[in-house]
Design a protein around this motif. Structure first.
Motif, PDB file in Angstrom:
ATOM      1  N   LEU A 271     103.982  31.989  18.455  1.00  0.00           N
ATOM      2  CA  LEU A 271     105.387  32.507  17.694  1.00  0.00           C
ATOM      3  C   LEU A 271     105.217  32.268  16.134  1.00  0.00           C
ATOM      4  O   LEU A 271     105.578  32.895  15.402  1.00  0.00           O
ATOM      5  CB  LEU A 271     106.472  31.650  18.432  1.00  0.00           C
ATOM      6  CG  LEU A 271     107.650  31.960  17.910  1.00  0.00           C
ATOM      7  CD1 LEU A 271     108.191  33.490  18.583  1.00  0.00           C
ATOM      8  CD2 LEU A 271     108.611  30.832  18.272  1.00  0.00           C
ATOM      9  N   LEU A 272     104.624  30.956  15.828  1.00  0.00           N
ATOM     10  CA  LEU A 272     104.612  30.571  14.453  1.00  0.00           C
ATOM     11  C   LEU A 272     103.682  31.685  13.624  1.00  0.00           C
ATOM     12  O   LEU A 272     104.078  32.265  12.537  1.00  0.00           O
ATOM     13  CB  LEU A 272     104.013  29.068  14.430  1.00  0.00           C
ATOM     14  CG  LEU A 272     103.416  28.616  12.807  1.00  0.00           C
ATOM     15  CD1 LEU A 272     104.614  28.578  11.935  1.00  0.00           C
ATOM     16  CD2 LEU A 272     102.855  27.388  13.202  1.00  0.00           C
ATOM     17  N   LYS A 273     102.493  31.966  14.307  1.00  0.00           N
ATOM     18  CA  LYS A 273     101.632  32.648  13.652  1.00  0.00           C
ATOM     19  C   LYS A 273     102.301  34.279  13.432  1.00  0.00           C
ATOM     20  O   LYS A 273     102.055  34.842  12.164  1.00  0.00           O
ATOM     21  CB  LYS A 273     100.422  32.746  14.239  1.00  0.00           C
ATOM     22  CG  LYS A 273      99.252  33.868  13.595  1.00  0.00           C
ATOM     23  CD  LYS A 273      97.744  33.718  14.009  1.00  0.00           C
ATOM     24  CE  LYS A 273      97.859  34.351  15.592  1.00  0.00           C
ATOM     25  NZ  LYS A 273      96.332  34.241  16.249  1.00  0.00           N
ATOM     26  N   ARG A 274     102.813  34.732  14.510  1.00  0.00           N
ATOM     27  CA  ARG A 274     103.368  35.993  14.473  1.00  0.00           C
ATOM     28  C   ARG A 274     104.686  36.019  13.366  1.00  0.00           C
ATOM     29  O   ARG A 274     104.707  37.039  12.766  1.00  0.00           O
ATOM     30  CB  ARG A 274     104.118  36.259  15.902  1.00  0.00           C
ATOM     31  CG  ARG A 274     102.696  36.740  16.846  1.00  0.00           C
ATOM     32  CD  ARG A 274     103.733  36.836  18.179  1.00  0.00           C
ATOM     33  NE  ARG A 274     102.735  37.235  19.147  1.00  0.00           N
ATOM     34  CZ  ARG A 274     102.622  38.563  19.866  1.00  0.00           C
ATOM     35  NH1 ARG A 274     103.492  39.334  19.083  1.00  0.00           N
ATOM     36  NH2 ARG A 274     101.776  39.120  20.807  1.00  0.00           N
ATOM     37  N   TYR A 275     105.268  34.918  13.309  1.00  0.00           N
ATOM     38  CA  TYR A 275     106.543  34.985  12.324  1.00  0.00           C
ATOM     39  C   TYR A 275     105.936  34.973  10.796  1.00  0.00           C
ATOM     40  O   TYR A 275     106.650  35.540  10.096  1.00  0.00           O
ATOM     41  CB  TYR A 275     107.311  33.801  12.489  1.00  0.00           C
ATOM     42  CG  TYR A 275     108.671  33.954  11.823  1.00  0.00           C
ATOM     43  CD1 TYR A 275     109.443  35.103  11.895  1.00  0.00           C
ATOM     44  CD2 TYR A 275     109.081  33.250  10.484  1.00  0.00           C
ATOM     45  CE1 TYR A 275     110.603  35.331  11.115  1.00  0.00           C
ATOM     46  CE2 TYR A 275     110.324  33.365   9.843  1.00  0.00           C
ATOM     47  CZ  TYR A 275     110.905  34.578  10.234  1.00  0.00           C
ATOM     48  OH  TYR A 275     112.213  34.680   9.275  1.00  0.00           O
ATOM     49  N   LEU A 276     104.786  34.296  10.634  1.00  0.00           N
ATOM     50  CA  LEU A 276     104.270  34.094   9.307  1.00  0.00           C
ATOM     51  C   LEU A 276     103.768  35.549   9.022  1.00  0.00           C
ATOM     52  O   LEU A 276     103.950  35.838   7.787  1.00  0.00           O
ATOM     53  CB  LEU A 276     103.191  33.238   9.289  1.00  0.00           C
ATOM     54  CG  LEU A 276     103.366  31.809   9.274  1.00  0.00           C
ATOM     55  CD1 LEU A 276     101.988  30.746   9.561  1.00  0.00           C
ATOM     56  CD2 LEU A 276     104.058  31.308   8.145  1.00  0.00           C
ATOM     57  N   LYS A 277     103.247  36.413   9.997  1.00  0.00           N
ATOM     58  CA  LYS A 277     102.828  37.690   9.633  1.00  0.00           C
ATOM     59  C   LYS A 277     104.025  38.524   9.250  1.00  0.00           C
ATOM     60  O   LYS A 277     103.856  39.548   8.348  1.00  0.00           O
ATOM     61  CB  LYS A 277     102.087  38.397  10.740  1.00  0.00           C
ATOM     62  CG  LYS A 277     100.634  37.410  11.126  1.00  0.00           C
ATOM     63  CD  LYS A 277      99.870  38.074  12.308  1.00  0.00           C
ATOM     64  CE  LYS A 277      98.421  37.575  12.212  1.00  0.00           C
ATOM     65  NZ  LYS A 277      97.559  38.269  13.297  1.00  0.00           N
ATOM     66  N   PHE A 278     105.050  38.419  10.152  1.00  0.00           N
ATOM     67  CA  PHE A 278     106.405  39.184   9.944  1.00  0.00           C
ATOM     68  C   PHE A 278     106.865  38.780   8.348  1.00  0.00           C
ATOM     69  O   PHE A 278     107.490  39.733   7.911  1.00  0.00           O
ATOM     70  CB  PHE A 278     107.375  38.527  10.831  1.00  0.00           C
ATOM     71  CG  PHE A 278     108.803  39.293  10.848  1.00  0.00           C
ATOM     72  CD1 PHE A 278     109.303  40.216  11.407  1.00  0.00           C
ATOM     73  CD2 PHE A 278     109.615  38.507  10.015  1.00  0.00           C
ATOM     74  CE1 PHE A 278     110.384  40.595  11.445  1.00  0.00           C
ATOM     75  CE2 PHE A 278     110.851  38.956   9.824  1.00  0.00           C
ATOM     76  CZ  PHE A 278     111.521  40.174  10.592  1.00  0.00           C
ATOM     77  N   LYS A 279     106.656  37.756   8.000  1.00  0.00           N
ATOM     78  CA  LYS A 279     107.075  37.499   6.503  1.00  0.00           C
ATOM     79  C   LYS A 279     106.092  37.994   5.545  1.00  0.00           C
ATOM     80  O   LYS A 279     106.446  37.631   4.292  1.00  0.00           O
ATOM     81  CB  LYS A 279     107.223  35.655   6.575  1.00  0.00           C
ATOM     82  CG  LYS A 279     108.253  35.160   7.295  1.00  0.00           C
ATOM     83  CD  LYS A 279     109.642  35.570   6.988  1.00  0.00           C
ATOM     84  CE  LYS A 279     110.196  34.901   5.775  1.00  0.00           C
ATOM     85  NZ  LYS A 279     111.664  35.342   5.521  1.00  0.00           N
ATOM     86  N   GLY A 280     105.057  38.439   6.076  1.00  0.00           N
ATOM     87  CA  GLY A 280     104.021  39.041   5.127  1.00  0.00           C
ATOM     88  C   GLY A 280     102.838  38.454   4.660  1.00  0.00           C
ATOM     89  O   GLY A 280     102.114  38.779   3.859  1.00  0.00           O
ATOM     90  N   TYR A 281     102.885  37.210   5.432  1.00  0.00           N
ATOM     91  CA  TYR A 281     101.547  36.505   5.089  1.00  0.00           C
ATOM     92  C   TYR A 281     100.347  36.879   5.927  1.00  0.00           C
ATOM     93  O   TYR A 281     100.385  37.552   7.087  1.00  0.00           O
ATOM     94  CB  TYR A 281     101.820  34.989   5.433  1.00  0.00           C
ATOM     95  CG  TYR A 281     102.846  34.399   4.687  1.00  0.00           C
ATOM     96  CD1 TYR A 281     102.468  34.041   3.109  1.00  0.00           C
ATOM     97  CD2 TYR A 281     103.974  33.876   5.262  1.00  0.00           C
ATOM     98  CE1 TYR A 281     103.565  33.350   2.705  1.00  0.00           C
ATOM     99  CE2 TYR A 281     104.926  33.528   4.443  1.00  0.00           C
ATOM    100  CZ  TYR A 281     104.789  33.138   3.134  1.00  0.00           C
ATOM    101  OH  TYR A 281     105.770  32.219   2.232  1.00  0.00           O
ATOM    102  N   LYS A 282      99.261  36.590   5.306  1.00  0.00           N
ATOM    103  CA  LYS A 282      97.958  36.906   5.968  1.00  0.00           C
ATOM    104  C   LYS A 282      97.384  36.012   6.497  1.00  0.00           C
ATOM    105  O   LYS A 282      97.052  34.784   5.614  1.00  0.00           O
ATOM    106  CB  LYS A 282      96.779  37.635   4.920  1.00  0.00           C
ATOM    107  CG  LYS A 282      95.401  37.772   5.408  1.00  0.00           C
ATOM    108  CD  LYS A 282      94.574  37.921   4.558  1.00  0.00           C
ATOM    109  CE  LYS A 282      93.295  38.122   5.190  1.00  0.00           C
ATOM    110  NZ  LYS A 282      92.142  38.543   4.157  1.00  0.00           N
ATOM    111  N   VAL A 283      97.396  35.304   7.862  1.00  0.00           N
ATOM    112  CA  VAL A 283      97.122  34.171   8.549  1.00  0.00           C
ATOM    113  C   VAL A 283      95.601  34.097   8.893  1.00  0.00           C
ATOM    114  O   VAL A 283      95.221  35.185   9.587  1.00  0.00           O
ATOM    115  CB  VAL A 283      98.044  34.104   9.774  1.00  0.00           C
ATOM    116  CG1 VAL A 283      97.524  32.628  10.293  1.00  0.00           C
ATOM    117  CG2 VAL A 283      99.605  33.928   9.347  1.00  0.00           C
TER     118      VAL A 283
END
Length: 468
Positions: free
Chosen positions: A49-61
Motif C-alpha cells: 500500500l505504501l509503495k503504491r501510494y508513493l507511485k500514485f503521488k508521482g514518485y519513482k520507487v
C-alpha cells in the motif's frame, strides 16, 4: 503534504526524499523456513500500500526486499529434513512469490538472497573490524561492540546504560530486554553441518542482522529514504542494522523508519497452541477470497493492532462487491454514452478523490480514505438510480476508480469474455427461469458460482461478473 510517522524521533514528519522523484525503499522480507502466515502478510500488504501510494503521488520507487535463506531456523530445518539448505529453502521461496501474486502484491525491483551476498557481508564486517567496532570472541565468532557505538538505542529509545561488560549473544533472535554485543559472523560449529563459507573471516556464516545492512546498502546506497518492517523487528534487528551500518560508513543509514503493529486473530494472539495460526494457504483452503483477505489486511491503520476475524473477511467481501458493482454500473453508462455532464456527479467524484488523497497523505490514514471512497459510491449510486449517469461522467468515474484501485489493489481487471460452456449454462438457466423451474435455475447459479462467475438477475435481464 505527505507525512509519515518516523519511528526515528517518534513524530510525524513531512516526507522529502533524498533525490526526488526517486524514492529508495527497503523492506524486511521473509525468512524462508516455512510458509508465510497472515501476520507476515499484514506487513507485506501494508508495505505494498505504501509503495503504491508513493507511485500514485508521482514518485519513482526503487524497492528492495531481502530473502533470508540462511539463519538459525533455516539451518535447523534443513538439517532435520536431511536435505541441502538450497533444496529446503527453495520450496518456501517459490511459495512466497506465489502468495505475493495471490494477494496482488506488486513485486519489488530486487529480491537479494542472503546466500548470494556473502562477499558483501564479509566486506562490511572487515570494515567494522578495521574501525574497531567489531572483535573476535573466544568462540571464534565476530561480534559488534555496542558500547563503541554511542548512538546505540536511538531508534528504539532504549539505552544500554547498564550493559554488562563482555556480554555477548550469538543467536540471530534474542530477548527484547537483552543488551549484548551481537554476532556479525558466526564461526562454524558441528551443528551447522555442511552449511558454511570459507572466507577471510574464517569458516562460518553471517549473522542475521548484517545481512540486511549489506544487501540494502548494495542496492540502495549508504543512505536511503525508507526502511519498513513489523514492530517486532524494531529491537534488536533494526537497532543493530543502524549501529553496524553507520559505524561502517559514518553516514546516516535511513531517513524514515516505518513500523506496523501486530496482528491478532479473533481478539487473541496468533499461536499454533490456540489453534488460530493461519497461513494464506490455510485461508484459501477455507474458500476465503484473496482480495477480501487483502482488503481486511489493509483496512486498519498500519500503526494500530489489526484484529483479524472471519466476520471481518465477510465484511471485506461485501465492500469489494460494492466497489465492483459501482465499476459495473459506470461501465454500463459509459457504453450508453448519454450526452452532457452533471455538476453533482462531478462534485461527488472530485470530493471522493480529494478525501482519499487527503487521508492517505496523513500517514496512510486508511480508514477515512476508505470512508471517502464509499461516500462517493453512495452519492453517485443514488444519482444513478434517480436519473442515470452521462457518458462523460461515467468515464471520469472509471478513471478515478482506476486511480484509487492502483493504490488499494483490490479490484482485479475484469475478464470480458465468457467461454462457450458458461454462455450455454447462462442461457439454460434463463430458460429454466422462464419455465419457473427455480430449483434448476438455482442449481445452475451455484454451478456457475463454483466456476468463478457471479450471476445477478435484473429488470434488464441476467448480468454476470467474474469473482475477484
Amino acid at each position: 503534504m505527505l507525512r509519515f510517522f518516523n519511528t526515528l524521533g517518534r513524530r510525524l514528519e513531512e516526507f522529502v526524499p533524498l533525490d526526488p522523484p526517486t524514492v529508495r525503499m527497503y523492506t524486511c522480507g521473509p525468512t524462508v523456513y516455512d510458509y508465510a502466515h497472515i501476520g507476515n502478510f499484514r506487513a507485506y500488504v501494508w508495505e505494498d500500500l505504501l509503495k503504491r501510494y508513493l507511485k500514485f503521488k508521482g514518485y519513482k520507487v526503487i524497492h528492495v526486499m531481502n530473502i533470508t535463506d540462511v539463519d538459525d531456523k533455516t539451518i535447523k530445518g534443513a538439517r532435520e529434513a536431511g536435505i541441502s539448505l538450497d533444496e529446503y529453502t527453495r520450496k518456501y521461496k517459490e511459495a512466497f512469490f506465489e502468495d505475493l501474486d495471490t494477494l496482488n502484491i506488486d513485486r519489488a525491483d530486487f529480491y537479494p538472497e542472503a546466500t548470494k551476498h556473502i562477499d558483501d557481508m564479509v566486506a562490511l564486517i572487515q570494515k567494522l573490524l578495521e574501525k574497531g567496532y567489531a572483535y573476535y570472541g573466544e568462540d571464534g565468532c565476530i561480534y559488534f561492540s555496542i558500547s563503541k557505538f554511542k548512538d546505540y538505542g536511538k531508534l528504539s529509545g532504549k539505552r544500554p546504560d547498564k550493559l554488562i561488560a563482555g556480554a555477548r549473544i550469538s543467536h540471530d533472535e534474542y530477548d527484547k530486554e537483552l543488551w549484548a554485543d551481537f554476532a556479525l559472523w558466526k564461526a562454524w560449529t558441528p551443528e551447522d553441518g555442511d552449511i558454511y563459507w570459507d572466507t577471510p573471516l574464517g569458516r562460518g556464516r553471517p549473522g542475521w542482522h548484517i545481512e540486511c545492512s549489506a544487501m540494502s546498502m548494495k542496492y540502495l546506497g549508504e543512505t536511503f529514504d525508507i526502511h519498513t518492517g513489523g514492530e517486532d523487528n524494531l529491537f534488536p534487528h533494526h537497532e543493530n542494522e543502524i549501529a553496524q551500518s553507520e559505524a561502517a560508513t559514518g553516514k546516516p543509514f535511513v531517513r524514515y523508519w516505518l513500523h506496523c503493529a501486530h496482528l491478532i486473530v479473533e481478539g487473541k494472539k496468533m499461536s499454533k497452541s490456540l489453534g488460530n495460526f493461519y497461513t494464506l494457504r490455510d485461508l484459501l483452503e477455507k474458500s476465503y477470497k484473496p482480495m477480501a483477505i487483502r482488503y481486511l489486511l489493509l483496512s486498519t491503520h498500519y500503526r494500530q493492532k489489526l484484529n483479524f476475524t472471519f466476520e471481518g473477511i465477510k465484511a471485506a467481501e461485501s465492500a469489494i462487491d460494492r466497489l465492483r458493482e459501482f465499476r459495473d454500473m459506470l461501465e454500463e453508462y459509459a457504453a450508453k454514452n448519454i450526452p452532457g455532464t452533471d455538476p453533482k456527479v462531478t462534485e461527488a467524484l472530485e470530493d471522493g478523490l480529494e478525501g482519499f488523497e487527503r487521508a492517505m497523505d496523513d500517514d496512510l490514514n486508511i480508514s477515512p480514505a476508505l470512508a471517502s471512497i464509499f461516500e462517493m459510491v453512495r452519492t453517485i449510486n443514488k444519482i444513478s438510480a434517480e436519473k442515470g449517469i452521462t457518458g462523460a461522467d461515467a468515464d471520469k468515474g472509471l478513471d478515478i476508480l482506476r486511480r484509487i484501485n492502483s493504490v488499494l489493489g483490490v479490484l482485479r481487471e475484469p475478464r470480458r469474455e465468457l467461454p462457450p460452456e458458461l454462455e450455454r449454462l447462462i442461457k439454460e438457466r434463463e430458460e429454466a427461469r422462464k419455465r419457473k423451474d427455480y430449483a434448476k435455475a438455482d442449481a445452475i447459479r451455484e454451478k456457475l458460482r463454483q466456476m468463478g462467475l457471479e450471476i445477478k438477475d435484473t429488470p434488464e435481464g441476467t448480468k454476470w461478473s467474474w469473482k475477484e
